[in-house]
Motif scaffolding. Sequence first.
Motif, PDB file in Angstrom:
ATOM      1  N   HIS A 137       0.843  -1.196   0.000  1.00 32.33           N
ATOM      2  CA  HIS A 137       0.000   0.000   0.000  1.00 32.33           C
ATOM      3  C   HIS A 137       0.880   1.248   0.000  1.00 32.33           C
ATOM      4  CE1 HIS A 137      -2.905  -2.964   1.954  1.00 32.33           C
ATOM      5  NE2 HIS A 137      -3.364  -2.724   0.731  1.00 32.33           N
ATOM      6  N   GLY A 138       0.378   2.312  -0.610  1.00 38.78           N
ATOM      7  CA  GLY A 138       1.214   3.494  -0.824  1.00 38.78           C
ATOM      8  C   GLY A 138       0.653   4.789  -0.276  1.00 38.78           C
ATOM      9  N   TYR A 139      -0.160   4.705   0.765  1.00 41.31           N
ATOM     10  CA  TYR A 139      -0.647   5.938   1.394  1.00 41.31           C
ATOM     11  C   TYR A 139       0.452   6.561   2.246  1.00 41.31           C
ATOM     12  CZ  TYR A 139      -4.991   3.693   0.045  1.00 41.31           C
ATOM     13  OH  TYR A 139      -5.979   3.078  -0.682  1.00 41.31           O
ATOM     14  N   ALA A 140       1.247   5.719   2.854  1.00 40.11           N
ATOM     15  CA  ALA A 140       2.336   6.170   3.718  1.00 40.11           C
ATOM     16  C   ALA A 140       3.649   5.583   3.223  1.00 40.11           C
ATOM     17  CB  ALA A 140       2.084   5.741   5.169  1.00 40.11           C
ATOM     18  N   ALA A 141       4.739   6.260   3.546  1.00 41.91           N
ATOM     19  CA  ALA A 141       6.070   5.791   3.131  1.00 41.91           C
ATOM     20  C   ALA A 141       7.083   6.231   4.169  1.00 41.91           C
ATOM     21  CB  ALA A 141       6.444   6.356   1.760  1.00 41.91           C
ATOM     22  N   THR A 142       8.233   5.558   4.177  1.00 39.79           N
ATOM     23  CA  THR A 142       9.321   6.011   5.036  1.00 39.79           C
ATOM     24  C   THR A 142       9.931   7.287   4.459  1.00 39.79           C
ATOM     25  OG1 THR A 142      10.954   4.673   3.852  1.00 39.79           O
ATOM     26  CG2 THR A 142       9.891   3.671   5.778  1.00 39.79           C
ATOM     27  N   ILE A 143      10.500   8.084   5.323  1.00 42.32           N
ATOM     28  CA  ILE A 143      11.133   9.333   4.892  1.00 42.32           C
ATOM     29  C   ILE A 143      12.267   9.041   3.929  1.00 42.32           C
ATOM     30  CG2 ILE A 143      12.444  11.339   5.715  1.00 42.32           C
ATOM     31  CD1 ILE A 143      10.779  11.099   8.335  1.00 42.32           C
ATOM     32  N   HIS A 144      12.941   7.898   4.130  1.00 43.98           N
ATOM     33  CA  HIS A 144      14.061   7.563   3.255  1.00 43.98           C
ATOM     34  C   HIS A 144      13.609   7.437   1.802  1.00 43.98           C
ATOM     35  CE1 HIS A 144      18.192   6.064   2.783  1.00 43.98           C
ATOM     36  NE2 HIS A 144      17.694   5.388   1.775  1.00 43.98           N
ATOM     37  N   LYS A 145      12.389   6.936   1.590  1.00 41.48           N
ATOM     38  CA  LYS A 145      11.887   6.797   0.223  1.00 41.48           C
ATOM     39  C   LYS A 145      11.408   8.124  -0.355  1.00 41.48           C
ATOM     40  CE  LYS A 145      10.447   1.951   0.086  1.00 41.48           C
ATOM     41  NZ  LYS A 145      11.386   1.592  -0.975  1.00 41.48           N
ATOM     42  N   ALA A 146      11.303   9.165   0.493  1.00 41.14           N
ATOM     43  CA  ALA A 146      10.685  10.410   0.044  1.00 41.14           C
ATOM     44  C   ALA A 146      11.681  11.413  -0.510  1.00 41.14           C
ATOM     45  CB  ALA A 146       9.917  11.047   1.203  1.00 41.14           C
ATOM     46  N   GLN A 147      12.999  11.180  -0.324  1.00 44.42           N
ATOM     47  CA  GLN A 147      13.949  12.179  -0.830  1.00 44.42           C
ATOM     48  C   GLN A 147      13.804  12.291  -2.348  1.00 44.42           C
ATOM     49  OE1 GLN A 147      17.596  12.736   1.133  1.00 44.42           O
ATOM     50  NE2 GLN A 147      18.777  13.107  -0.700  1.00 44.42           N
ATOM     51  N   GLY A 148      13.585  13.502  -2.820  1.00 44.21           N
ATOM     52  CA  GLY A 148      13.341  13.743  -4.239  1.00 44.21           C
ATOM     53  C   GLY A 148      11.871  13.822  -4.596  1.00 44.21           C
ATOM     54  N   MET A 149      10.985  13.478  -3.660  1.00 45.27           N
ATOM     55  CA  MET A 149       9.543  13.490  -3.905  1.00 45.27           C
ATOM     56  C   MET A 149       8.983  14.903  -3.745  1.00 45.27           C
ATOM     57  SD  MET A 149       6.630  11.398  -1.732  1.00 45.27           S
ATOM     58  CE  MET A 149       7.288   9.783  -2.168  1.00 45.27           C
ATOM     59  N   THR A 150       7.966  15.252  -4.534  1.00 37.88           N
ATOM     60  CA  THR A 150       7.224  16.506  -4.387  1.00 37.88           C
ATOM     61  C   THR A 150       5.738  16.209  -4.507  1.00 37.88           C
ATOM     62  OG1 THR A 150       9.018  17.819  -5.369  1.00 37.88           O
ATOM     63  CG2 THR A 150       6.843  18.821  -5.294  1.00 37.88           C
ATOM     64  N   VAL A 151       4.955  16.620  -3.497  1.00 37.16           N
ATOM     65  CA  VAL A 151       3.501  16.456  -3.525  1.00 37.16           C
ATOM     66  C   VAL A 151       2.863  17.730  -2.994  1.00 37.16           C
ATOM     67  CG1 VAL A 151       3.549  13.943  -3.245  1.00 37.16           C
ATOM     68  CG2 VAL A 151       3.502  15.398  -1.230  1.00 37.16           C
ATOM     69  N   ASP A 152       1.545  17.806  -3.095  1.00 37.80           N
ATOM     70  CA  ASP A 152       0.849  19.000  -2.620  1.00 37.80           C
ATOM     71  C   ASP A 152       0.757  19.052  -1.100  1.00 37.80           C
ATOM     72  OD1 ASP A 152       0.304  19.950  -5.224  1.00 37.80           O
ATOM     73  OD2 ASP A 152      -1.357  18.531  -5.398  1.00 37.80           O
ATOM     74  N   LYS A 153       0.438  17.922  -0.495  1.00 40.51           N
ATOM     75  CA  LYS A 153       0.196  17.896   0.951  1.00 40.51           C
ATOM     76  C   LYS A 153       0.951  16.729   1.592  1.00 40.51           C
ATOM     77  CE  LYS A 153      -4.365  20.090   0.818  1.00 40.51           C
ATOM     78  NZ  LYS A 153      -4.062  21.148   1.795  1.00 40.51           N
ATOM     79  N   VAL A 154       1.557  17.004   2.743  1.00 44.51           N
ATOM     80  CA  VAL A 154       2.333  15.990   3.459  1.00 44.51           C
ATOM     81  C   VAL A 154       1.862  15.948   4.903  1.00 44.51           C
ATOM     82  CG1 VAL A 154       4.622  15.281   4.236  1.00 44.51           C
ATOM     83  CG2 VAL A 154       4.345  16.312   1.978  1.00 44.51           C
ATOM     84  N   HIS A 155       1.748  14.739   5.446  1.00 41.61           N
ATOM     85  CA  HIS A 155       1.445  14.537   6.865  1.00 41.61           C
ATOM     86  C   HIS A 155       2.587  13.710   7.448  1.00 41.61           C
ATOM     87  CE1 HIS A 155      -2.742  15.973   6.379  1.00 41.61           C
ATOM     88  NE2 HIS A 155      -2.598  15.474   5.162  1.00 41.61           N
ATOM     89  N   VAL A 156       3.201  14.200   8.500  1.00 43.44           N
ATOM     90  CA  VAL A 156       4.391  13.560   9.077  1.00 43.44           C
ATOM     91  C   VAL A 156       4.084  13.107  10.497  1.00 43.44           C
ATOM     92  CG1 VAL A 156       6.820  13.844   9.706  1.00 43.44           C
ATOM     93  CG2 VAL A 156       5.897  15.024   7.687  1.00 43.44           C
ATOM     94  N   LEU A 157       4.406  11.848  10.800  1.00 44.76           N
ATOM     95  CA  LEU A 157       4.354  11.347  12.169  1.00 44.76           C
ATOM     96  C   LEU A 157       5.784  11.248  12.683  1.00 44.76           C
ATOM     97  CD1 LEU A 157       2.796  10.200  14.591  1.00 44.76           C
ATOM     98  CD2 LEU A 157       3.033   7.930  13.556  1.00 44.76           C
ATOM     99  N   ALA A 158       6.115  12.077  13.667  1.00 46.57           N
ATOM    100  CA  ALA A 158       7.473  12.095  14.212  1.00 46.57           C
ATOM    101  C   ALA A 158       7.633  10.997  15.254  1.00 46.57           C
ATOM    102  CB  ALA A 158       7.773  13.453  14.840  1.00 46.57           C
ATOM    103  N   THR A 159       8.756  10.285  15.190  1.00 47.13           N
ATOM    104  CA  THR A 159       9.106   9.266  16.174  1.00 47.13           C
ATOM    105  C   THR A 159      10.540   9.496  16.615  1.00 47.13           C
ATOM    106  OG1 THR A 159       9.748   7.738  14.401  1.00 47.13           O
ATOM    107  CG2 THR A 159       7.493   7.566  15.238  1.00 47.13           C
ATOM    108  N   PRO A 160      10.976   8.893  17.738  1.00 48.12           N
ATOM    109  CA  PRO A 160      12.286   9.228  18.309  1.00 48.12           C
ATOM    110  C   PRO A 160      13.492   8.913  17.439  1.00 48.12           C
ATOM    111  CG  PRO A 160      10.878   8.235  19.979  1.00 48.12           C
ATOM    112  CD  PRO A 160      10.160   8.077  18.666  1.00 48.12           C
ATOM    113  N   GLY A 161      13.348   8.135  16.375  1.00 46.76           N
ATOM    114  CA  GLY A 161      14.503   7.805  15.547  1.00 46.76           C
ATOM    115  C   GLY A 161      14.922   8.894  14.580  1.00 46.76           C
ATOM    116  N   LEU A 162      14.186   9.987  14.516  1.00 46.27           N
ATOM    117  CA  LEU A 162      14.494  11.035  13.548  1.00 46.27           C
ATOM    118  C   LEU A 162      15.720  11.844  13.952  1.00 46.27           C
ATOM    119  CD1 LEU A 162      10.909  12.408  12.778  1.00 46.27           C
ATOM    120  CD2 LEU A 162      12.338  11.034  11.289  1.00 46.27           C
ATOM    121  N   ASP A 163      16.313  12.528  12.958  1.00 49.76           N
ATOM    122  CA  ASP A 163      17.373  13.494  13.203  1.00 49.76           C
ATOM    123  C   ASP A 163      17.119  14.685  12.291  1.00 49.76           C
ATOM    124  OD1 ASP A 163      18.217  12.787  10.632  1.00 49.76           O
ATOM    125  OD2 ASP A 163      19.714  11.383  11.370  1.00 49.76           O
TER     126      ASP A 163
END
Length: 949
Positions: free
Chosen positions: A656-682
């Motif tokens: 399913h492609g409603y959500a994706a990891t941030i790693h897969k998003a580099q280079g992506m451009t869309v109109d609207k983004v929803h981000v769920l932050a978790t402790p592994g981020l930098d």
Amino acid sequence: MAIYHFSAKIISRAAGSSALAAAAYRSASRLHDERLGRHHDFSNKPGVVHSEVLLPEGAPEEWRDREQLWNDVEAAELRKDAQLAREVEFAIPREMSQAEGIRLARDFVEREFVSRGMVADLNVHWDVAPDGSPKPHAHVMLSSREVTQEGFGAKVRDWNRTELLTHWREAWAEHVNQRLAELDIDARIDHRRLEAQGIDLEPQHKIGPAASRMASQGHDSERLEEHHAIARTNGEKILADPNIALDAITHGQATFTTCDLAMFVHRHSEGKEQFDRLMGAVKASPDLVALGKDGRGDERFTSRSMLEIEQRLERGAAALDARRHHGVAARHVDRALARASRRGLDLSAEQRGALEHVTSANGLSNVIGYAGAGKSAMLGVAREAWEHAGYEVYGAALSGIAAENLEGGSGIASRTIASLEHQWAQDRELLTDKSVLVIDEAGMIGTRQFERVIKEAEKRGAKVVLVGDPEQLQAIEAGAAFRSVAERHGSVEIGTIRRQSEEWQRQATRALATGRTGEAIDAYDKAGHVHADETRDDARRELIDRWDRDRGTEPGASRIILTHTNDEVRALNQAARERLQRAGGLGEEIELTVERGTRSFAAGDRVMFLQNERSLGVKNGTLATVQSVSQARMAVMLDDGRRVAFDLKDYAAIDHGYAATIHKAQGMTVDKVHVLATPGLDRHAAYVALSRHRGTVDLHYAQDDFADRGRLVRTLSRERGKDMASDYTQARDPERQAAAGRSIAAPGGKRLGADPPERPEQQPDMIQVRDRAIARHARAVQMIYNMQDLGLGLSADEARELDDARKGLNDLRPKAALDAETAYARNPALAASAARGDTEPARAAILHEKEVRTNPELRADRFVERWNRYSRAAERAYVEGDYEKRRTYQDSMRSMATSLERDPQMESILASRKRELGISIDSGRRLGAELALNHGIDLGRGRGLNIGM
């Protein structure tokens, strides 16, 4: 460091084994063995964190009961020496969480074993080594007979093929490395025998608790003896050639600490005596290069081989940079610009400057562009100009989706670097002196691969254009080659953000790009786009609610949900689908077994492709919408408008492609983004996640993950940039440090490097006086540094010389010496280069320090940066148990807090930036007291120490 282990063995009656006993032990359960009429009870065994029986299609449901399954296996085997089951065992990277490790193992077992018709009994163990480190691994017991409607049928001999075991070993490494990359974890494993990796060591068997207990109880253990024998043999090899250890440990990281070395030697030695001898031999090796201390105060090392790779990269880059054979005539550039303008594309001044740079005669051009700055649009115009001039343009990127994005945005035919290297190895598609190689997302490429590509281009006489952003996601392999090359050979910067629709959002993206994460989050918070909930479940529900409302109000907008881990991606995908189902937005459900397990798909579903497949024209990360689906076939509309259909037996790498990891998003451009932050981020992942949108981005977080907004900001501001061995050697090499300051400025763009601002007209003799004064003062400062390095104080003559040098500089401008010494404290290499007569970089830094000193806004910026740097360092020292270092940093913070009383202008400015300083409790006190209160600092207990800037 992630460790590769994958082994297989047969559980056989000939060896006295029972399938029930083996299953009971691996699952830490109590099972009744009907054949032997006894119970096998291992329910007190610790460390088993997941147990599950996975069934292929058509298998009886009662086999989910482990006891029933293995009793049926025993009943199906009549021979006294029957082979009852096959066991596969593999190590899970310790860098993963338990949930991710379980998910990793489960996905692999379903894809490689269950899909072939095997019944799989999966048990994940999370043991703890004597030194306290985790030892996660999985045991998989597999049936050896085909499954029929009546139960077990004939033995499947094909499952015993050596080729299949070889495939599984390789597939496990690929599966792990892909997941590590998706999780943005800086680790890799290699399935190849150590010899195939160029490392002359024997692979060792994993020793489980049973074998260890047998040895401790005085029993023989053939497996344990073999393990120790291999370790002893490997230790002897390392003693004979310590360079083996250095080559192995730098395989995945450019530099390492003594702790990293000790962990490696421990795995490849037998007993304390051999361990000590090996540590001594490696430390005495002439191929070990000491680099000095890192930011944490740890001594760092590298290998001579790693340094040589970096030096070859530098020589190759320098050779390319020196060439002037690839110029494009102005008429070709003008023609390309005119054609772009007719299409409605008018490049900005920055983009035109970058275009001029990449189409110049230089053999190497570097372009750094913030996220959404229009790099691809500029490259599209450059492509037309190059092609008009007779050049053949190639595009390349580390990942397939990045190559696809480059091709889609610029029209440059692109592929992965690995694919290009494969073609070159076959003497196909070779570069020539009429080739231009454009490498996008260059910051994600490791040093070794970077060096190979630069070497090939230099050998063939091609031009190389490197495009990327060193502040986005970092290289998975060792090194930060793009950053290093850009620093040394200059770059143009496209700093104007074009992706976001509103100016304040573009400013927020600029803040993310320059490390001011707190400022960006504050901007989105003030606009109502940062949302806190009590628990992770609450945050997930609120995110899906907002996503669903957005979908209803703007159905034509493109959108994506981003988060850090695959577990969260799956949960968010499921929640999004449930909303669509309730709203009637999906067609009839079809349950399919795909690469990641059982999934339901329907017409209208969003899907993501997970593997490159040239025949379909899809890449890992390509998004699409399902048009029709059956048990055998799926047809989709790709987001680029192409229609693709495929048989699921041929391609099942889809989810399913409603959500994706941030790693897969580099280079992506869309109109609207929803981000769920978790402790592994930098901060690198936060920059990517919060800059993908044209219209809006909403950031959700849970207070059980982040106690308050200050903790969120600190986590999302963590610096995890990759290093190079040369990062440490440059600090001791003034000439190289000075060379790193060269840059090229794009019209209207920010200048990278240390080039000074335009200087006012001065008489030649005054310029000479100024330069002599700067050089004299720098020599005096350098003398202080030298004395400090030797642990010595200044003599009376040396102190007098310093005073005279300060006076000479201050005579030219009041407080010039103070500004110079502040600049040198921040960058000691400036003093070394100025002392040798290269005063321009130092003069620019001195002028900048004057501006900071006299401008309270700039002083406030520096205060925030410095405060948060010390706060992170103090927290890191606390976690590492270095309480003395923590007190030292806190003393510096105490000094900074009390200094605010002497700078009311800056204190007033900082009063509006409390959140960036981690102030979550507003006590109504003076700012310095609030800082101390929120960070647990006692203003009355300072020791008068300070840390240099």
